[in-house]
Design a protein around this motif. Structure first.
Motif: not given
Length: 558
Positions: A408-412, A465-469
């Motif tokens: 999640l840290t990387q995705q954020r 949109a993909e990362l938010s999901t």
């Protein structure tokens, strides 16, 4: 053949695009215009050639090709159309007909409304008119493509095709309902495939139960089909490609996916597959036919499918074994004879080292030894999970939480970076628009400067949109642990390895390099949905456990 005996070809064409764009001339009206012109100008022996519902961009039209065959046979004296665009909207091919093909066969061409007559010497503007006709076709195609993309972005089915196993809801064509006739066929195909049946065995089952192929069923229901109908004796012969297409369709999970393909050009009917990041995904839009566990098992097998061995069986560990050092697949090597104890696995990179030049070591391990190890570990894990279910769920969730937090840290960070870039692009567009509105920037300059950013904005929109999901649903990883527990409950006891139980319970197996000092090899077994399973068992005589962070790593003597 005398000139007076030759045909006066009256060619009519009307496409769906023409009608959508407001063309008022129907085929019947075109016929009246052409016949009246022929009668008034004394053109005899007239014959109509008609293409109703065909685009002018394509020249593979039945009526046009029939007319050209008569031209090439020397039977046509004159070709008459209402205007140039009826003959075609492809600048190069239309020009080839008018300037090369027709003159070679001494055919006179007339386009009534455009004032074109090749018998006169004043046709200098004909190529320009052809170019405008092609520009019109390109513009119409662009508008239609924009409409289809807008529908795809809203989750509406664009091409009207319904996945096999479903029918369109009579009250809402964009909603799917299970087909009472074929839904169970889809379920049977998945069930046979995930239990290890070969494709030919699935095809034999379909043939024995006289299940019509997808195209034959479509023809019987609608009266139309994309490809020529097969011979009556082949209507139950399912191609491999059709079955693999069914096995990979996420629609069977209850989802809608649009924008999966695109046309390479408005001049071509060829389509290409869109990458996943350019497709539109809408979850849980209709009733699912297949559960996620079954679908995931099918994808795992498809990703690693290969030809059956000489004994016509699929290896029990097919697609699960990987080199612990280079990550390459491990391949089965059969020893001399039919005794399975002589079979072993080696690293694929090592096996192909002469051809590729890439270096790794053999990572050799006998199949019989690996089977013994995997069976023992499966029994350990099943026993531990059944007897300590709550402890296992808590431990696995804690381990998953740490892994999820790291991801999640990387995705954020990626999300923040994408959002910042989108803000920069919006600011840039606003500034360019203001300059254009104030006259500081011409329309041509504005279009040139902004065109390069359109694709980037689309890509960023999809990525955001993909990362938010992903971030929103990342906290639901506990359901994965429960899915593994549900799998364990299916098995009261495992005394023998089968393709089905191995692939259902195990995600992958890593084979590490041999430790020459201890003469042992480290094996890592990663289970479906949960990865490594720590049980706290004491070492046995043949298997010892090396404690790592939340992991169980096995070692045994070769």
């Amino acid at each position: 053949m005398l000139q007076t005996d030759k045909i006066t070809a009256l060619y009519c064409r009307l496409s769906q695009e023409d009608m959508q764009a407001g063309e008022s001339e129907s085929i019947q009206n075109q016929k009246l215009i052409l016949q009246r012109y022929a009668d008034e100008h004394h053109f005899f022996n007239t014959r109509f050639f008609v293409d109703d519902g065909f685009s002018g961009v394509s020249f593979e039209r039945q009526g046009l090709q029939a007319m050209l065959r008569e031209v090439e046979a020397g039977k046509v004296a004159t070709v008459i159309t209402k205007d140039l665009s009826r003959l075609g909207r492809n600048y190069l091919k239309t020009g080839e007909l008018i300037e090369i093909v027709f003159p070679e066969y001494e055919v006179r061409y007339i386009a009534i409304n455009d004032g074109v007559d090749t018998a006169r010497e004043d046709n200098e503007f004909t190529p320009l008119r052809n170019w405008f006709n092609e520009f019109y076709a390109r513009d119409t195609s662009k508008k239609i493509r924009a409409v289809k993309q807008a529908k795809a972005q809203k989750g509406e089915r664009v091409n009207g095709e319904v996945p096999y196993g479903y029918i369109a809801d009579p009250n809402d064509r964009n909603h799917l309902l299970p087909d009472p006739e074929t839904a169970n066929v889809v379920k049977q195909i998945f069930a046979m495939y995930v239990r290890g049946d070969r494709m030919c065995e699935i095809q034999n089952w379909l043939r024995e139960h006289e299940i019509l192929t997808v195209s034959e069923l479509r023809y019987r229901r609608t009266g139309s089909c994309r490809h020529p109908r097969p011979h009556p004796t082949c209507i139950y012969n399912w191609p491999d490609k059709t079955l693999y297409d069914i096995l990979t369709r996420k629609e069977y999970l209850g989802h809608t996916i649009t924008g999966k393909s695109y046309k390479v050009s408005y001049k071509s009917k060829k389509t290409k597959k869109n990458p996943e990041e350019k497709q539109y995904f809408f979850p849980n839009t209709h009733e699912a036919l297949i559960d996620e566990e079954t679908f995931d098992l099918a994808q795992k097998r498809i990703a690693t499918r290969h030809r059956p061995t000489k004994v016509e069986t699929i290896d029990i560990f097919s697609g699960l074994l990987f080199c612990g050092e280079c990550g390459y697949k491990m391949y089965l090597q059969q020893g001399a004879g039919t005794l399975e104890r002589k079979h072993a696995y080696t690293c694929g990179k090592y096996r192909n080292r002469i051809r590729t030049g890439e270096v790794c070591t053999t990572h050799y391990i006998r199949k019989s030894v690996l089977q013994e190890l995997v069976l023992a570990d499966l029994q350990r894990v099943l026993s531990y999970v059944r007897n300590n279910e709550q402890d296992f769920i808590e431990t696995a969730n804690e381990y998953n939480a740490k892994a999820t937090q790291k991801a999640l840290t990387q995705q954020r960070k990626e999300l923040e970076k994408a959002q910042a870039r989108m803000g920069e692009l919006n600011l840039l567009f606003r500034k360019l628009y203001e300059d254009n509105a104030l006259g500081k920037l011409s329309d041509e300059q504005f279009a040139f400067l902004t065109s390069g950013y359109d694709d980037e904005k689309k890509m960023l929109t999809h990525k955001i949109a993909e990362l938010s999901t992903v971030i929103d649903t990342a906290t639901e990883r506990s359901t994965d642990v429960k899915r593994f527990v549900a799998l364990v409950r299916k098995y009261t006891e495992i005394n023998e390895l089968t393709y089905e139980n191995v692939h259902e319970l195990i995600d992958r197996i890593l084979i590490h390099e041999l430790d020459k000092e201890t003469n042992t090899r480290k094996i890592e077994i990663l289970y479906s949905f949960v990865g490594r399973v720590e049980s706290g068992d004491e070492p046995t005589e043949s298997i010892s456990y090396f404690r790592q962070i939340g992991a169980d790593v096995k070692s045994f003597a070769i």
